[in-house]
Design a protein around this motif. Structure first.
Motif, PDB file in Angstrom:
ATOM      1  N   ALA A 298       8.580  13.667  -3.774  1.00  0.00           N
ATOM      2  CA  ALA A 298       7.343  12.650  -3.753  1.00  0.00           C
ATOM      3  C   ALA A 298       5.886  13.268  -3.405  1.00  0.00           C
ATOM      4  N   PHE A 299       6.394  14.111  -3.230  1.00  0.00           N
ATOM      5  CA  PHE A 299       4.976  14.739  -2.212  1.00  0.00           C
ATOM      6  C   PHE A 299       5.188  16.235  -2.318  1.00  0.00           C
ATOM      7  N   GLY A 300       6.265  16.768  -3.052  1.00  0.00           N
ATOM      8  CA  GLY A 300       6.051  17.896  -3.885  1.00  0.00           C
ATOM      9  C   GLY A 300       6.172  19.252  -2.790  1.00  0.00           C
ATOM     10  N   SER A 301       7.135  18.986  -1.939  1.00  0.00           N
ATOM     11  CA  SER A 301       7.632  19.661  -0.778  1.00  0.00           C
ATOM     12  C   SER A 301       8.929  19.817  -1.272  1.00  0.00           C
ATOM     13  N   SER A 302       9.227  21.038  -0.320  1.00  0.00           N
ATOM     14  CA  SER A 302      11.176  21.365  -0.172  1.00  0.00           C
ATOM     15  C   SER A 302      11.455  20.290   0.829  1.00  0.00           C
ATOM     16  N   ARG A 303      12.948  20.414   0.293  1.00  0.00           N
ATOM     17  CA  ARG A 303      13.834  19.358   1.321  1.00  0.00           C
ATOM     18  C   ARG A 303      13.809  20.190   2.653  1.00  0.00           C
ATOM     19  N   PRO A 304      14.632  21.288   2.972  1.00  0.00           N
ATOM     20  CA  PRO A 304      14.450  21.485   4.112  1.00  0.00           C
ATOM     21  C   PRO A 304      13.227  21.079   5.020  1.00  0.00           C
ATOM     22  N   ASP A 305      12.322  21.094   4.355  1.00  0.00           N
ATOM     23  CA  ASP A 305      10.469  21.658   5.002  1.00  0.00           C
ATOM     24  C   ASP A 305      10.476  20.098   5.912  1.00  0.00           C
ATOM     25  N   VAL A 306      10.772  18.738   4.432  1.00  0.00           N
ATOM     26  CA  VAL A 306      11.016  17.200   4.639  1.00  0.00           C
ATOM     27  C   VAL A 306      11.918  17.158   5.941  1.00  0.00           C
ATOM     28  N   TYR A 307      13.181  17.996   5.422  1.00  0.00           N
ATOM     29  CA  TYR A 307      14.141  16.611   6.673  1.00  0.00           C
ATOM     30  C   TYR A 307      13.742  17.133   7.821  1.00  0.00           C
ATOM     31  N   ASN A 308      12.980  18.952   7.945  1.00  0.00           N
ATOM     32  CA  ASN A 308      12.341  19.075   9.825  1.00  0.00           C
ATOM     33  C   ASN A 308      11.852  18.021  10.190  1.00  0.00           C
ATOM     34  N   ALA A 309      11.057  17.695   8.650  1.00  0.00           N
ATOM     35  CA  ALA A 309       9.810  16.991   9.351  1.00  0.00           C
ATOM     36  C   ALA A 309      10.272  15.294  10.476  1.00  0.00           C
ATOM     37  N   ILE A 310      10.997  15.088   9.076  1.00  0.00           N
ATOM     38  CA  ILE A 310      11.973  13.963   9.710  1.00  0.00           C
ATOM     39  C   ILE A 310      13.248  13.465  11.253  1.00  0.00           C
ATOM     40  N   LEU A 311      13.272  15.498  11.724  1.00  0.00           N
ATOM     41  CA  LEU A 311      13.689  15.701  12.709  1.00  0.00           C
ATOM     42  C   LEU A 311      12.312  15.180  13.879  1.00  0.00           C
TER      43      LEU A 311
ATOM     44  N   PRO B  32       1.329  -1.306  -0.592  1.00  0.00           N
ATOM     45  CA  PRO B  32      -0.102   0.037  -0.139  1.00  0.00           C
ATOM     46  C   PRO B  32       0.734   1.088   0.445  1.00  0.00           C
ATOM     47  N   VAL B  33       0.192   1.847  -0.340  1.00  0.00           N
ATOM     48  CA  VAL B  33       1.273   3.425  -0.890  1.00  0.00           C
ATOM     49  C   VAL B  33       0.520   3.883   0.552  1.00  0.00           C
ATOM     50  N   PRO B  34       1.885   4.643   1.079  1.00  0.00           N
ATOM     51  CA  PRO B  34       1.736   5.381   2.914  1.00  0.00           C
ATOM     52  C   PRO B  34       1.087   7.071   2.102  1.00  0.00           C
ATOM     53  N   GLN B  35      -0.039   6.606   2.936  1.00  0.00           N
ATOM     54  CA  GLN B  35      -1.600   7.305   3.060  1.00  0.00           C
ATOM     55  C   GLN B  35      -0.904   9.152   4.064  1.00  0.00           C
ATOM     56  N   SER B  36       0.626   8.921   4.185  1.00  0.00           N
ATOM     57  CA  SER B  36       0.959  10.212   4.373  1.00  0.00           C
ATOM     58  C   SER B  36       2.646  10.715   4.688  1.00  0.00           C
ATOM     59  N   LEU B  37       3.137  11.761   5.027  1.00  0.00           N
ATOM     60  CA  LEU B  37       3.938  12.202   5.084  1.00  0.00           C
ATOM     61  C   LEU B  37       4.865  11.770   5.532  1.00  0.00           C
ATOM     62  N   ASP B  38       4.454  11.597   7.676  1.00  0.00           N
ATOM     63  CA  ASP B  38       4.841  11.025   8.353  1.00  0.00           C
ATOM     64  C   ASP B  38       5.092   9.973   8.423  1.00  0.00           C
ATOM     65  N   GLU B  39       4.391   8.743   7.560  1.00  0.00           N
ATOM     66  CA  GLU B  39       4.145   7.346   7.004  1.00  0.00           C
ATOM     67  C   GLU B  39       5.489   6.849   6.339  1.00  0.00           C
ATOM     68  N   ALA B  40       5.909   7.430   5.421  1.00  0.00           N
ATOM     69  CA  ALA B  40       6.582   7.977   4.407  1.00  0.00           C
ATOM     70  C   ALA B  40       7.569   7.983   4.863  1.00  0.00           C
ATOM     71  N   ILE B  41       7.913   8.651   5.397  1.00  0.00           N
ATOM     72  CA  ILE B  41       9.252   8.870   7.018  1.00  0.00           C
ATOM     73  C   ILE B  41       9.662   7.798   7.348  1.00  0.00           C
ATOM     74  N   ASP B  42       8.635   6.779   8.229  1.00  0.00           N
ATOM     75  CA  ASP B  42       8.565   6.513   9.004  1.00  0.00           C
ATOM     76  C   ASP B  42       8.782   5.118   8.286  1.00  0.00           C
ATOM     77  N   GLU B  43       8.624   5.157   7.359  1.00  0.00           N
ATOM     78  CA  GLU B  43       8.886   4.028   6.741  1.00  0.00           C
ATOM     79  C   GLU B  43      10.185   3.723   6.564  1.00  0.00           C
ATOM     80  N   GLY B  44      10.545   4.819   5.442  1.00  0.00           N
ATOM     81  CA  GLY B  44      12.312   5.151   5.144  1.00  0.00           C
ATOM     82  C   GLY B  44      12.774   5.357   6.012  1.00  0.00           C
ATOM     83  N   LEU B  45      12.665   5.338   7.122  1.00  0.00           N
ATOM     84  CA  LEU B  45      13.644   5.459   8.635  1.00  0.00           C
ATOM     85  C   LEU B  45      14.101   4.036   8.678  1.00  0.00           C
TER      86      LEU B  45
END
Length: 288
Positions: free
Chosen positions: A267-280, A238-251
Motif C-alpha cells: 500500500a505504501f510502496g515500501s519494503s516489507r522489512p522496513d514496514v515490519y521494523n516500523a511495526i515493532l 477515512p483513509v489513514p494519513q500515515s504509515l503509523d496510523e495504518a499500522i495502529d489500525e491493523g494491530l
C-alpha cells in the motif's frame, strides 16, 4: 562471458508446460537457487539435467543474496526458481531480483506458467482488471478486515489459499462481500483440474460439505457492480494519513505482524522489512 541472473518460471502441475527455453536455461546454469531442492531435483531429473542446487527459500534467502550476486558478477549464470510458477510472484524471490538490479547486474526473466493468470482465464468471470492479493491473513478478524478493504477494488480479486483453509476463507468472502460471484480454481494444469463457481455463500457451503479438498487453490472474486462500489465508497472510513496510523489500525484489528507488513508494504510502496521494523517500533510485543 558475462554472468546473468535468470528468473525461470516452472510448471504448476503439467511438465509438458516447460518450454524449450526453460529447459535450455536450466541446463546451462552454473547453479540453481530453488525453494526446495527435492522438488527442483525431480524437475531436472524429468528432463535429464544435472545442475548444482542451493536452497533459497524465504527462511534463508537473506543469507544467499550476496553470494549469488558475487557469482553473477564473476560471470556465472545463476538461475532462480520456485517450486511452481513464476518466482517473485507471491514469494521472496523479488528480493534477489531487486538486489541484482541495484547492483547493476543483468537479469532476465524466462516466462513460465502462473497460477494467477491461469485462474483468471479459467474462472470465466469478468476480469478486465484484477488485483492479485496472494495469501490473505489467517486470523478471521484480520481476514475480514482485509476483505473489507478489497471489497472496494474496482476489479476482480485473486487470492491463493491452502486446501485446508479454503472453505473458511470462502465463508469470510461471503461475509465481507455478500452476493459476489466467486470461482474456486483447483489443481490447475493437473489431471483433476476443477473450476467451481457460485455466489460466495453457496460456494462456501458446497466446499465445506466436501469430505476433503485437495491441491493448491486459487480464489477469484468477481468485481463489484457499479452500485455496490458506489455504496462502499460512500460508506468507507477515512483513509489513514500515515504509515503509523495504518499500522495502529491493523494491530488493533488483530492482524498478524507479518501479514500486516506485507499488506502495508504494497500500500505504501515500501519494503516489507522496513514496514515490519516500523511495526515493532510502535511498541507492540514481539510475535504474531
Amino acid at each position: 562471458m558475462a554472468g546473468i541472473l535468470s528468473v525461470v518460471g516452472t510448471p504448476i502441475g503439467n511438465l509438458e508446460d516447460v518450454s524449450p527455453r526453460v529447459r535450455r536455461t536450466l541446463g546451462e546454469a552454473d547453479v540453481i537457487l530453488c525453494e526446495d531442492t527435492r522438488v527442483t531435483a525431480r524437475l531436472l531429473s524429468a528432463f535429464g539435467l544435472r545442475v548444482p542446487l542451493v536452497r533459497c527459500d524465504e527462511n534463508v534467502i537473506a543469507s544467499r543474496v550476496a553470494h549469488a550476486l558475487e557469482r553473477v558478477g564473476a560471470g556465472e549464470r545463476v538461475a532462480f526458481v520456485s517450486d511452481a510458477g513464476m518466482p517473485g510472484v507471491s514469494d521472496p524471490g523479488q528480493r534477489l531480483v531487486d538486489a541484482a538490479l541495484d547492483a547493476g547486474l543483468p537479469v532476465e526473466v524466462v516466462p513460465g506458467p502462473s497460477a494467477v493468470t491461469c485462474a483468471v482465464a479459467a474462472s470465466g468471470l469478468a476480469c478486465e482488471r484484477f488485483f492479485f492479493e496472494g495469501f490473505l491473513p489467517r486470523r478471521h478478524s484480520a481476514q475480514l478486515a482485509r476483505l473489507g478493504e478489497l471489497a472496494r477494488v474496482p476489479g476482480a480479486i485473486v487470492c491463493y489459499e491452502s486446501p485446508h483453509r479454503v472453505a473458511a476463507t470462502l465463508s469470510s468472502v461471503a461475509e465481507a462481500m455478500p452476493g459476489r460471484r466467486v470461482a474456486l480454481v483447483r489443481e490447475l494444469t493437473k489431471l483433476h483440474e476443477e473450476v467451481v463457481r457460485d455466489e460466495a455463500a453457496a460456494l462456501a457451503a458446497e466446499v465445506a460439505a466436501r469430505d476433503e479438498v485437495r491441491g493448491e487453490c486459487v480464489i477469484v472474486i468477481a468485481p463489484p457492480t457499479a452500485a455496490e462500489l458506489d455504496e462502499r465508497r460512500r460508506g468507507a472510513p477515512p483513509v489513514p494519513q500515515s504509515l503509523d496510523e495504518a499500522i495502529d489500525e491493523g494491530l488493533a484489528a488483530g492482524e498478524p505482524k507479518s501479514a500486516l507488513a506485507k499488506r502495508l508494504a504494497k500500500a505504501f510502496g515500501s519494503s516489507r522489512p522496513d514496514v515490519y521494523n516500523a511495526i515493532l517500533r510502535r511498541g507492540q510485543p514481539l510475535g504474531e
